[in-house]
Motif scaffolding. Structure first.
Motif, short mmCIF file in Angstrom:
data_model
loop_
_atom_site.label_atom_id
_atom_site.label_comp_id
_atom_site.label_asym_id
_atom_site.label_seq_id
_atom_site.Cartn_x
_atom_site.Cartn_y
_atom_site.Cartn_z
N UNK A 8 54.26 21.08 -30.90
CA UNK A 8 53.18 21.61 -30.07
C UNK A 8 52.60 20.48 -29.23
N UNK A 9 51.85 20.85 -28.21
CA UNK A 9 51.27 19.85 -27.32
C UNK A 9 50.24 18.98 -28.03
N UNK A 10 49.63 19.47 -29.11
CA UNK A 10 48.65 18.68 -29.85
C UNK A 10 49.27 17.69 -30.81
N UNK A 11 50.56 17.77 -31.01
CA UNK A 11 51.27 16.87 -31.92
C UNK A 11 51.47 15.53 -31.22
N UNK A 12 50.91 14.42 -31.76
CA UNK A 12 51.03 13.14 -31.07
C UNK A 12 52.45 12.59 -31.01
N UNK A 13 53.37 13.13 -31.80
CA UNK A 13 54.75 12.66 -31.81
C UNK A 13 55.66 13.48 -30.89
N UNK A 14 55.08 14.44 -30.19
CA UNK A 14 55.85 15.25 -29.25
C UNK A 14 56.13 14.46 -27.98
N UNK A 15 57.37 14.44 -27.56
CA UNK A 15 57.73 13.79 -26.31
C UNK A 15 57.54 14.76 -25.15
N UNK A 163 50.71 9.48 -19.84
CA UNK A 163 49.90 10.71 -19.84
C UNK A 163 48.77 10.71 -20.88
N UNK A 164 48.49 9.59 -21.52
CA UNK A 164 47.45 9.65 -22.53
C UNK A 164 47.19 8.31 -23.19
N UNK A 165 46.66 8.38 -24.38
CA UNK A 165 46.26 7.17 -25.09
C UNK A 165 47.42 6.63 -25.92
N UNK A 166 47.23 5.43 -26.40
CA UNK A 166 48.21 4.78 -27.27
C UNK A 166 47.79 5.02 -28.72
N UNK A 167 48.69 4.75 -29.66
CA UNK A 167 48.35 4.93 -31.07
C UNK A 167 49.51 4.53 -31.95
N UNK A 168 49.27 4.59 -33.25
CA UNK A 168 50.30 4.26 -34.22
C UNK A 168 50.18 5.23 -35.40
N UNK A 169 51.33 5.62 -35.94
CA UNK A 169 51.37 6.57 -37.04
C UNK A 169 52.35 6.07 -38.09
N UNK A 170 51.98 6.23 -39.35
CA UNK A 170 52.88 5.96 -40.46
C UNK A 170 53.33 7.31 -40.99
N UNK A 171 54.65 7.52 -41.03
CA UNK A 171 55.20 8.80 -41.47
C UNK A 171 56.05 8.61 -42.70
N UNK A 172 56.00 9.59 -43.56
CA UNK A 172 56.95 9.69 -44.66
C UNK A 172 57.94 10.77 -44.23
N UNK A 173 59.12 10.32 -43.80
CA UNK A 173 60.15 11.24 -43.33
C UNK A 173 61.46 10.83 -43.97
N UNK A 174 62.09 11.77 -44.67
CA UNK A 174 63.30 11.42 -45.42
C UNK A 174 64.58 11.57 -44.61
N UNK A 175 64.49 12.02 -43.37
CA UNK A 175 65.66 12.08 -42.51
C UNK A 175 66.57 13.28 -42.72
N UNK A 176 66.16 14.25 -43.53
CA UNK A 176 67.04 15.39 -43.79
C UNK A 176 66.61 16.67 -43.08
N UNK A 177 65.37 16.72 -42.59
CA UNK A 177 64.88 17.92 -41.91
C UNK A 177 63.84 17.51 -40.90
#
Length: 197
Positions: A8-15, A163-177
């Motif tokens: 979604x557009x509100x998701x900061x990880x959306x390109x 198009x917006x601000x900068x930021x940093x996110x730590x994700x727990x993503x296992x790479x399978x989905x």
């Protein structure tokens, strides 16, 4: 056939769609695969023939194998031409490329125009400080330290954003989905993002 989570557009990880983005750092391939898992449709990955490390097809996130087309090019000129042609195609949803040289402003602009024409997202996996000023966004992608044996943490920092601000996110993503959990700097887990499928 699996359906995929459309960000979604509100998701900061959306390109931003119909634009070319850049990812640098040791985790840039993981970032590209994360984006591929979240976008439905055909994926084109373009890399030079001399790079020995190919994506391991058996370890890709669910649903990517069937959609992935891997191309090898002999030189940088062929790579950039192939990326441009793939971005122009409305049949392609995501183009991932691994240039070995710095991207000029002219090359970056040509890629942006191609992405707009095809309404295709592009991710250039660049070496550090080898990006183009024409890039829509640039991400620094690294592994994040974790004390948990079952956790795969990534730190993805948005270091350029037209198009917006900068930021940093730590994700727990296992790479399978396409499911992931955002982890606070204190390593407290938040609600996981839900993937449909």
């Amino acid at each position: 056939m699996k359906t995929h989570f459309e960000p979604t557009h509100g998701d900061p990880l959306t390109l931003v769609p119909a634009r070319v983005h850049e990812a640098q750092g040791r985790g840039r391939r993981a970032f590209a695969l994360f984006q591929a898992a979240r976008i439905s449709g055909v994926i084109v990955w373009i890399m030079p023939t001399h790079i020995p490390e190919l994506p391991f097809l058996g370890a890709l996130p669910s649903g990517i194998n069937e959609r992935l087309h891997l191309f090898r090019t002999k030189g940088e000129t062929d790579l950039l031409w192939s990326v441009e042609e793939a971005l122009r195609s409305p049949a392609v949803s995501l183009v991932i490329a691994e240039p070995q040289q710095s991207l000029s402003l002219t090359a970056g602009r040509r890629l942006q125009l191609a992405a707009e024409t095809g309404q295709t997202r592009g991710i250039m996996l660049i070496r550090d400080d080898a990006g183009s000023n024409a890039a829509e966004s640039r991400w620094l992608c690294e592994a994040a330290p974790s004390s948990a044996a079952d956790s795969t943490l990534h730190r993805w920092s948005l270091i350029k954003n037209k198009k917006g601000t900068l930021g940093a996110w730590v994700l727990d993503w296992n790479g399978t989905s396409s499911a992931f959990t955002v982890v606070s700097e204190a390593r407290e887990r938040h609600q996981p993002a839900q993937a449909s499928g």
